[in-house]
Scaffold this motif. Structure first.
Motif, short mmCIF file in Angstrom:
data_model
loop_
_atom_site.label_atom_id
_atom_site.label_comp_id
_atom_site.label_asym_id
_atom_site.label_seq_id
_atom_site.Cartn_x
_atom_site.Cartn_y
_atom_site.Cartn_z
N SER A 35 0.84 -1.21 0.00
CA SER A 35 0.00 0.00 0.00
C SER A 35 0.87 1.26 0.00
O SER A 35 0.54 2.24 -0.67
N ILE A 38 2.22 1.62 -3.61
CA ILE A 38 1.17 2.07 -4.55
C ILE A 38 0.89 3.55 -4.35
O ILE A 38 0.81 4.32 -5.31
N ALA A 39 0.74 3.97 -3.07
CA ALA A 39 0.43 5.37 -2.78
C ALA A 39 1.56 6.30 -3.23
O ALA A 39 1.32 7.36 -3.79
N ILE A 80 -6.38 7.98 -4.00
CA ILE A 80 -5.08 7.34 -3.73
C ILE A 80 -5.21 6.41 -2.53
O ILE A 80 -4.71 5.27 -2.55
N SER A 84 -4.98 2.36 -2.88
CA SER A 84 -3.81 1.80 -2.18
C SER A 84 -4.22 0.87 -1.05
O SER A 84 -3.42 0.03 -0.63
N ALA A 289 -1.58 3.13 3.29
CA ALA A 289 -2.14 4.06 2.31
C ALA A 289 -2.16 5.49 2.86
O ALA A 289 -1.87 6.45 2.15
#
Length: 406
Positions: A35, A38-39, A80, A84, A289
């Motif tokens: 996470s 991804i963020a 986002i 995430s 996230a």
């Protein structure tokens, strides 16, 4: 999905390393790492996309220092946080678990409400956004879904100590009984730390406990609505809502892990909730996230979460607290949200009262919510945010300590 894949590989082929996915701690660690990545990596792409589509924040002139420079900053950054969170959860969590399903529904439900609100503000040029009554209807709808599920779903149970026994080694061990449905919750600071919502209607006589949902479901609706609105009000300066929420969520992760562990829940004398440990994977992804979002949201913010993020954050925190039966700790653990909401209610109430009484409205704070009061006192927003985070950490520690202080 990886959880089921590696479970299959372990059972069928005894693939080396596949058994790691059966460990909650391993999957939680993978969730938080993914996470975060991804963020941080794809968050930039989402920000560029929002800029390209000219999805910028329209700032009302409140006379605050540095306010005008924020005009045009991309909003809807809550996307986002949502993306995430959900991707690692789908990969690493047991998505058949009822608690995980509830949190996925919460994330999507509140995300849609917040997205619609941001869409109206941005594209329809209506600064009021989604009308308040529709927001409240959405929050009440989610509370109703969560309340009904937690009350009636057969997998939502607790296990209680039936008795103690002495083993051959003269050790005292707790013996747990069968799983049972219950609407009891933990009460902080009290020795006999249980509150049964059914007790509120015990005056109806024998069999009244069957109607405990008449109390439980409205309480769930109230908590979901209050916490999501509190998070929404807190989202006013760079990094405040995301950072404060990360502290709260990590604390709830500790509660979820303890409540899902039969040994630690027994030692700390709290409810053992079967299958609730799986929440740790979701919470890890959600915390990752939030921290990853802070990469772009700290001062000066490159993106705002908007209602897409703030309503989602509040809804998720409320539902986790209810699931792990720590909802009575919310005024302490979510003290920042509580103070922000209270400042608005006091300001509005006092202004109306003095206007009726004296013909001229007076204010308690220079501006509400509370963080704007300190901005008016010429505190830099970075200082305000950092100090609010420190207070949030102190409140989190107090919340954890309530496990032993009674």
């Amino acid at each position: 999905m990886l959880y089921y894949l590696f479970e299959f590989l372990e059972k069928q082929y005894q693939l080396p390393g596949a058994g790691l996915f059966q460990f909650l701690t391993f999957r939680a660690a993978m969730s938080v790492l993914l996470s975060l990545l991804i963020a941080m990596v794809y968050g930039k792409r989402i920000i560029l996309f929002l800029k390209k589509k000219q999805i910028g924040e329209s700032i009302r002139d409140l006379g605050l220092e540095g306010q005008k420079q924020k005009a045009g900053t991309p909003t809807m950054g809550g996307l986002i946080i949502i993306v995430s969170t959900l991707l690692p959860v789908i990969l690493f969590a047991d998505v058949k678990n009822i608690y995980v399903i509830l949190l996925i529904v919460t994330t999507l439900w509140m995300g849609v409400i917040g997205f619609v609100d941001d869409y109206i503000k941005t594209f329809k040029k209506d600064k009021q956004g989604l009308k308040g009554r529709f927001k409240v209807m959405g929050q009440v709808g989610l509370g109703l879904i969560v309340g009904l599920t937690l009350y009636f779903h057969p997998a939502v149970t607790i296990k209680e100590k039936d008795s103690t026994t002495i083993t051959e080694n003269f050790k005292v061990e707790q013996v747990y009984g069968e799983e049972s449905k219950s609407v009891r919750t933990n009460v902080p600071f009290f020795k006999n730390n249980e509150l049964d919502y059914a007790d509120f209607i015990s005056w109806l006589g024998e069999g009244a406990e069957e109607y405990a949902w008449l109390i439980f479901i409205p309480v769930v609706i109230l908590i979901v609505t209050a916490v999501s609105n509190g998070a929404n009000l807190t989202d006013g300066i760079d990094g405040l809502a995301a950072g404060s929420s990360a502290i709260i969520v990590l604390t709830l992760g500790i509660f979820a892990w303890i409540s899902g562990n039969i040994l630690f829940s027994g030692y700390l004398d709290i409810f053992y909730i079967p299958r609730v440990g799986e929440l740790v994977v979701f919470i890890a992804a959600f915390a990752g996230a939030l921290v990853g979002f802070l990469w772009y949201n700290t001062y000066p913010a490159q993106v705002f979460m908007g209602d897409t993020g703030s309503l989602t954050i509040g809804g998720v925190i409320a539902v986790i607290a209810i699931i792990v039966r720590k909802e009575l700790l919310i005024p302490i653990l979510c003290g920042i949200f509580f103070a922000e909401s209270l400042s608005v209610m006091l300001q509005v109430g006092y202004f109306k009262h003095t206007k009726r009484k004296y013909g001229e409205g007076k204010r308690i704070f220079l501006m509400a919510p509370l963080h704007h009061h300190y901005q008016k006192k010429s505190y830099h927003e970075s200082k305000i945010v950092t100090r609010f985070w420190i207070i949030g950490i102190m409140l989190a520690i107090i919340s954890i300590v309530t496990l032993k202080i009674r």
